[in-house]
Design a protein around this motif. Sequence first.
Motif, PDB file in Angstrom:
ATOM      1  N   ASN A  35       0.885  -1.275   0.330  1.00 36.86           N
ATOM      2  CA  ASN A  35       0.143  -0.031  -0.002  1.00 36.86           C
ATOM      3  C   ASN A  35       0.913   1.404  -0.012  1.00 36.86           C
ATOM      4  N   GLU A 134      -5.943   0.464   7.159  1.00 37.46           N
ATOM      5  CA  GLU A 134      -6.463  -0.257   5.943  1.00 37.46           C
ATOM      6  C   GLU A 134      -7.804  -0.868   6.483  1.00 37.46           C
ATOM      7  N   ARG A 135      -7.946  -1.233   7.779  1.00 35.43           N
ATOM      8  CA  ARG A 135      -9.235  -2.066   7.901  1.00 35.43           C
ATOM      9  C   ARG A 135     -10.050  -1.234   8.811  1.00 35.43           C
ATOM     10  N   SER A 160     -16.582  -0.251  -1.878  1.00 39.62           N
ATOM     11  CA  SER A 160     -15.144  -0.917  -1.668  1.00 39.62           C
ATOM     12  C   SER A 160     -13.952   0.122  -2.292  1.00 39.62           C
ATOM     13  N   ASN A 162      -9.829   0.452  -2.078  1.00 39.90           N
ATOM     14  CA  ASN A 162      -8.451   0.129  -1.238  1.00 39.90           C
ATOM     15  C   ASN A 162      -7.788   1.623  -0.899  1.00 39.90           C
ATOM     16  N   LEU A 163      -6.963   1.545  -0.068  1.00 43.35           N
ATOM     17  CA  LEU A 163      -6.263   2.752   0.123  1.00 43.35           C
ATOM     18  C   LEU A 163      -5.681   3.344  -0.888  1.00 43.35           C
TER      19      LEU A 163
END
Length: 262
Positions: A35, A134-135, A160, A162-163
């Motif tokens: 990431n 991230e979570r 959704s 992601n980073l």
Amino acid sequence: MTNAVLRYSALILNLKAVMLENIRIILVETSHTGNMGSTARAMKTMGLTNLYLVNPLVQPDSHSIALSAGASDVIGNVTIVNTLDEALAGCELVIGTSARSRTLSWPMVEPRECGERCVKTASHSPVAVVFGRERVGLTNEELQKCHYHLYIPTNPEYGSLNLAMAVQLVSYEIRMAHLSAQEAPEKPIVSDDEIEYPAVEDMERFYQHLEQVLNESGFIRKAHPGQIMNKLRRLYTRARPETQELNILRGILTSMEKWAKK
């Protein structure tokens, strides 16, 4: 061209270069080196290079460099700090990403407004866009250090991101706002009467001072403090006092302390 015009043109170019350098992308407690690399790639494609890592759970490695796809210089120049306060030092504007609703509402912006506000402030002061874990994202305490919460209006049936995707989207809007400023050179980037706002650490010192006075006066009961300070943070964040106004507020608190001692 006259010398004055040349100097003005050089000043404008310098300010525009500083503009992007003043924008920090901050990742808090990142747990995957991939990431980091993907974020560096997303940043560099949009002209951003100032990456901060707050207490990363893993250190940048060859995997992060590989996924940076040519943005290894961003990884190589990353600033690693232990706390969010260190990463925010000197910033006049802080925007934190939040993917979920919170108990205490906060001023909200979407990516386009985020980009515009970042570019406007970055012309004269450092700014930060903060991305959480991230979570679980950012904690409520971390979000309360931000002037605005950034919300990305994704598909409600499937949101959704992601980073790195989130960083790419925000970096794009910053880039577009930056290009818009370049296309309008007749509009001064910084005016003579530019409002001066306090840095994040100055606001934190004010909150500490305020809480101390409220505790000593008995307004806040230590056994049951409730949400008073959180709500006061929201109030002053919404009001966004200027530097001179903050100095007045600090002076009032100091005067109250002196009066109480008498």
